[in-house]
Design an enzyme around this catalytic site. Structure first.
Site, mmCIF file in Angstrom:
data_model
loop_
_atom_site.group_PDB
_atom_site.id
_atom_site.type_symbol
_atom_site.label_atom_id
_atom_site.label_comp_id
_atom_site.label_asym_id
_atom_site.label_seq_id
_atom_site.Cartn_x
_atom_site.Cartn_y
_atom_site.Cartn_z
ATOM 1 N N HIS A 91 -12.657 -18.371 3.201
ATOM 2 C CA HIS A 91 -11.640 -19.350 3.102
ATOM 3 C C HIS A 91 -11.619 -20.261 4.273
ATOM 4 C CE1 HIS A 91 -7.754 -21.157 2.801
ATOM 5 N NE2 HIS A 91 -7.646 -20.606 1.433
ATOM 6 N N ASP A 128 -2.459 -25.276 -13.865
ATOM 7 C CA ASP A 128 -3.937 -24.932 -13.546
ATOM 8 C C ASP A 128 -4.345 -25.647 -12.123
ATOM 9 O OD1 ASP A 128 -4.213 -23.429 -15.762
ATOM 10 O OD2 ASP A 128 -5.605 -24.213 -16.791
ATOM 11 N N SER A 153 -18.269 -38.737 15.398
ATOM 12 C CA SER A 153 -17.007 -39.289 14.961
ATOM 13 C C SER A 153 -16.314 -38.430 13.770
ATOM 14 C CB SER A 153 -17.414 -40.500 14.291
ATOM 15 O OG SER A 153 -16.637 -41.012 13.610
ATOM 16 N N HIS A 164 0.791 -1.294 -0.057
ATOM 17 C CA HIS A 164 -0.039 0.021 0.036
ATOM 18 C C HIS A 164 0.862 1.019 -0.122
ATOM 19 C CE1 HIS A 164 -0.046 1.508 4.259
ATOM 20 N NE2 HIS A 164 0.252 0.055 4.617
ATOM 21 N N ASP A 223 6.143 2.218 7.740
ATOM 22 C CA ASP A 223 4.454 1.821 7.084
ATOM 23 C C ASP A 223 4.060 2.863 6.243
ATOM 24 O OD1 ASP A 223 1.994 0.698 6.923
ATOM 25 O OD2 ASP A 223 1.851 0.751 8.911
ATOM 26 N N HIS A 279 2.562 3.993 13.306
ATOM 27 C CA HIS A 279 1.298 4.973 13.184
ATOM 28 C C HIS A 279 1.495 6.296 13.874
ATOM 29 C CE1 HIS A 279 -1.872 1.863 11.265
ATOM 30 N NE2 HIS A 279 -0.644 1.793 10.625
ATOM 31 N N GLU A 307 -11.441 -3.267 -2.836
ATOM 32 C CA GLU A 307 -12.225 -2.726 -3.736
ATOM 33 C C GLU A 307 -11.993 -3.348 -5.211
ATOM 34 O OE1 GLU A 307 -15.456 -1.210 -2.927
ATOM 35 O OE2 GLU A 307 -14.204 -1.816 -1.212
ATOM 36 N N GLU A 335 -5.223 1.392 2.312
ATOM 37 C CA GLU A 335 -5.038 0.395 3.420
ATOM 38 C C GLU A 335 -5.463 0.666 4.530
ATOM 39 O OE1 GLU A 335 -3.075 -2.716 5.842
ATOM 40 O OE2 GLU A 335 -2.622 -0.623 5.885
HETATM 41 ZN ZN LIG Z 1 0.813 -0.559 6.386
#
Ligand SMILES: [Zn+2]
Ligand SMILES: *[C@@H]1O[C@H](CO)[C@@H](O)[C@H](O)[C@H]1NC(C)=O
Ligand SMILES: *[C@@H]1O[C@H](CO)[C@@H](O)[C@H](O)[C@H]1NC(C)=O
Ligand SMILES: *[C@@H]1O[C@H](CO)[C@@H](O)[C@H](O)[C@H]1NC(C)=O
Ligand SMILES: *[C@@H]1O[C@H](CO)[C@@H](O)[C@H](O)[C@H]1NC(C)=O
Length: 755
Positions: A693, A670, A632, A383, A393, A560, A439, A430
């Site tokens: 997932h 594939d 089981s 990002h 960051d 941050h 998006e 991000e």
């Molecule tokens: Zn970051």
């Protein structure tokens, strides 16, 4: 016919068709309708070219090309001005990245914009925390921003956005304070057992252990008026006798009392942008009202540093906090509520002036088109937006990415071209909840599901230089480890010469095992790989140099804060940019191996090991209780065994294969590429439809087993009432995960729809 024989049979059968169509692929591949001529030359389309491994010289040449001085220059440029999402600064850098990629020789670079809900402090009205006396006079008010420092080279932090809680509603609340430690569920349980609640009070929590959004949601659900969050010196400087000797910024890496962590306070992780959950925030997309959006908080929050927190915490009344709740300040930590009668302060005011606005954000996407399989993408992403000047960051990652793309561009200029396409992604927003990548993945999800081979993420490339933190989908780990064997550890180290050597000694998979591999975790959450993993099942990697092993706090202390400047890298973390170079080398070589190899270097049996571990954890933890209920695990065990057997056989077959037919290569590739998709359940996990997932989803209750089944079993075992329903859920989740794993196994065996 046994499945393996079928593979061989079909391989032979498709040779004839394959020869013809393979040549056609060579001529007409990709959306552009033509194949790139660079590198292919007049031999284009002949069988040898279609079956060639990548050019041997490129791996070495890429490594040599990567240059730390250029990374330093990129970082200097990127950290000159703030580049917060949705601002001019971020757009300017988007254009810079796009232009740079074109200059570097990428085939294309474009901006992919979306309009998303963002959040900014009111420019005219400060947000603050104050202590008030009995007449509502202010006795103390928190600092509006971190003080500027005299540095060489200078860092203009006065232009960095002031500390604020992104997405907090505006409002003023006044009342008593209650200290909630880290604001975990267990902290609230303990607090309540001591007879203290946050209902009708202002909570004060320290940063760490759980996300900002979860801290705030837990307070909100318990009826708190608002939340103050601060960085405790125990977490950002450490405790014990050594703490006083640790150098604070700007002399060192540790957090001074004026440093404040910014961040977003959305609840949840994988919805994407809050007003268009599940769909891309394009102009025509329907948007929820803010009141309909679940992740948005409804009570105000504000972050402060520990100098300011000292004023609040030292004035508190009430029982002493439990010993593990005490931080590193020179005070007695108390739970509250209320303020000491002996002092003048009578209540706390929390005033928040933060606006939510829909604004444009700008991802940048650059492409080096693949020579033979342009419709297969190896993606590299980082990002670009930052809360601050971005010294760590994310600009340590962005500067590394720009050097990786430059090195690849240089190879293209020398006539090389990867077999598959390389796609470089510079994400916006991000920091607001991974909006740029979500998006884009929502927008291009169908294409990526069909074509993405892997996604390789680097966010904070260098936050310290102790060891590598590697996270990877299981089948990608071997390619990462192979690349790490080729990259030199950048400084002399007793553990060895390569990144692999030092990594496995400093952060081993198995402690005290001399033959251990390096530790590689699963990429569950935390950066822009999340949409690739959780929405569409693209195998992913996430890399960073970090400190854990020498320092416990998982985030680096200045995370941050306005103090994550160029100075922090140049004078403190990585003065010669050698670790940045090593990161670029590892990233580039991993990507090259995935983009260039005739057969994808994915090892599916690694997935079997992970599933086997999850099954073992389930048996150890809950085996007895499941047995008592007559549930089981036999079928699940059978599915895991079937998967493991199929994966091992598949790996062996691919390893031994003598490929003479490009269609056979494509068929294997594939299956390798698509395996991860088989773990996606389109319906999502129960009650969490965007977590699709079934293996990588976050778990609500700590356990190392299958997420949905583990959570359902935990609830059944721990619920007092209504256990029948809870045990029915266990049965359901057991069958779903069994089906999913067996389905994944089937993608490796069944070439005919016989079962
Ligand atoms: Zn970051
Ligand atoms: C720092 O940035 C602010 C806002 O962009 C600007 O007004 C000011 O001139 C800058 N100061 C220096 C010393 O560059
Ligand atoms: C959403 O906002 C619109 C416009 O402000 C308003 O008319 C509508 O009633 C709102 N709907 C809900 C469900 O809040
Ligand atoms: C206690 O800590 C605060 C905040 O860091 C500091 O301002 C103050 O000087 C310290 N007091 C003593 C006596 O050390
Ligand atoms: C595992 O494979 C065996 C042999 O093909 C099959 O009989 C069994 O049903 C499979 N297990 C599951 C859970 O489908």
């Amino acid at each position: 016919m046994d499945p393996r024989t079928k593979v061989v049979f079909l391989s032979v059968a498709c040779v004839c068709v394959g020869l013809v169509v393979g040549v056609l692929i060579g001529y007409f591949s990709g959306s552009s309708g033509r194949v790139d001529t660079a590198g292919a030359g007049e031999s284009q389309g002949d069988l040898g070219t279609l079956l060639a491994e990548g050019d041997g010289w490129v791996s070495e040449a890429l490594m040599t090309e990567i240059d730390q001085a250029r990374i330093e220059e990129y970082l200097r440029k990127l950290t000159e001005k703030p580049h917060l999402a949705g601002t001019e600064g971020s757009y300017t850098l988007a254009e810079y990245v796009r232009r740079t990629w074109l200059e570097q020789g990428l085939d294309s670079a474009h901006i992919a914009p979306y309009r998303v809900l963002l959040s900014y402090p009111d420019p005219d009205k400060q947000s603050y925390v104050a202590l008030l006396d009995g007449n509502d006079n202010e006795l103390f008010r928190s600092a509006p921003h971190e003080p500027s420092l005299d540095l060489d080279p200078p860092a203009n932090i006065s232009s960095v956005v002031p500390p604020f809680a992104a997405y907090s509603p505006s409002g003023t609340v006044e009342g008593d304070l209650v200290y909630v430690n880290y604001g975990r569920t267990s902290d609230f349980t303990q607090l309540e057992s001591m007879g203290v609640t946050v209902a009708g009070k202002i909570a004060i929590a320290r940063y760490g252990k759980t996300s900002r959004g979860r801290k705030l949601r837990r307070c909100q659900l318990r009826g708190a008026l608002g939340l103050i969050v601060y960085s405790d010196p125990a977490d950002t400087v450490g405790t014990g006798p050594a703490a006083s000797g640790r150098p604070l910024y700007p002399r060192g890496w540790f957090g001074p009392g004026t440093a404040v962590q910014r961040g977003h306070y959305l609840y949840g992780q994988v919805e994407g942008e809050p007003l268009t959950p599940g769909y891309p925030a394009k102009d025509y997309m329907f948007r929820l009202n803010e009141s309909e959006s679940d992740p948005l908080p409804s009570i105000p929050a504000h972050p402060i540093g520990y100098n300011d927190a000292w004023h609040l915490l030292s004035a508190m009344e009430g029982p002493d906090a439990p010993s593990s709740w005490r931080g590193g300040l020179n005070i007695t930590y108390r739970l509250g509520p209320g303020l000491q009668a002996s002092g003048r302060a009578r209540k706390v005011r929390l005033q928040v002036n933060v606006n939510r606005e829909v604004r444009p954000i700008h991802n940048v996407i650059g492409v080096i088109r693949g020579r033979l399989e342009p419709d297969r993408y190896v993606l590299l992403g980082n990002h670009r937006d930052a809360w601050n000047l971005g010294g760590v960051d994310p600009s340590s990652g962005t500067s590394s990415l720009l050097e990786v793309s430059r090195a690849f561009g240089a190879m293209v200029k020398r006539g090389w071209r990867p077999r598959r396409s390389l796609v470089f992604c510079s994400w916006d927003a991000e920091e607001y909840g991974m909006h740029g990548s979500f998006e884009w993945v929502e927008d291009l999800g169908k294409i990526l599901t069909e074509r993405a081979v892997a996604y390789l993420n680097v966010d904070m490339a260098v936050r310290a230089t102790y060891s590598l933190r590697g996270r990877a989908s299981p089948q990608l780990a071997p390619a990462l480890l192979e690349a790490a064997k080729k990259v030199p550890w950048p400084v002399s180290a007793p553990e060895g010469k390569t990144m692999y050597d030092v990594w496995r000694k400093r952060t081993p998979e198995i402690d005290d095992d001399p033959d251990t591999k390096p530790r590689v975790d699963l990429p569950r959450s935390g950066s822009d790989f999340a949409p690739f993993v959780h929405r569409i099942g693209v195998p992913s990697i996430d890399l960073a140099f970090f400190h854990v092993g020498i320092w416990d706090y998982p985030l680096y202390p200045l995370y941050h804060t306005a103090y994550a400047t160029f100075h922090l890298q140049k004078k403190i973390i990585d003065p010669d940019f050698l670790f940045h170079r090593a990161m670029s080398q590892l990233w580039a070589e991993t990507a090259r191996s995935l983009a260039d190899a005739l057969l994808l270097p994915l090892r599916l049996s690694e997935y079997g090991t992970v599933l086997g571990g999850m099954l073992a954890d389930l048996e150890t933890r809950y085996g007895d209780q499941l047995a008592v209920r007559g549930i089981s695990l036999e079928t699940l065990t059978s599915a895991v065994n079937n998967f493991t057997t199929a994966a091992e056989a598949f790996d062996a077959e691919v390893t031994d294969a003598k490929i003479t037919n490009p269609f056979v290569a494509r068929m294997y590739n594939d299956q390798l590429m698509q395996l991860e998709r088989a773990f996606i359940d389109p319906q999502g996990l129960p009650g969490r439809k965007f977590y699709k997932h079934t293996i990588m989803a976050s778990r609500l209750y700590s356990s190392a087993t299958f997420p949905a089944l583990g959570d359902a079993t935990y609830l059944a075992v721990n619920s007092e009432e209504g256990t029948e329903g809870a045990w029915r859920n266990v049965q359901k989740e057991l069958s779903v995960i069994t089906f999913t794993i067996q389905s994944a196994a089937n993608t490796l065996t069944a070439l005919e729809l016989t079962s």
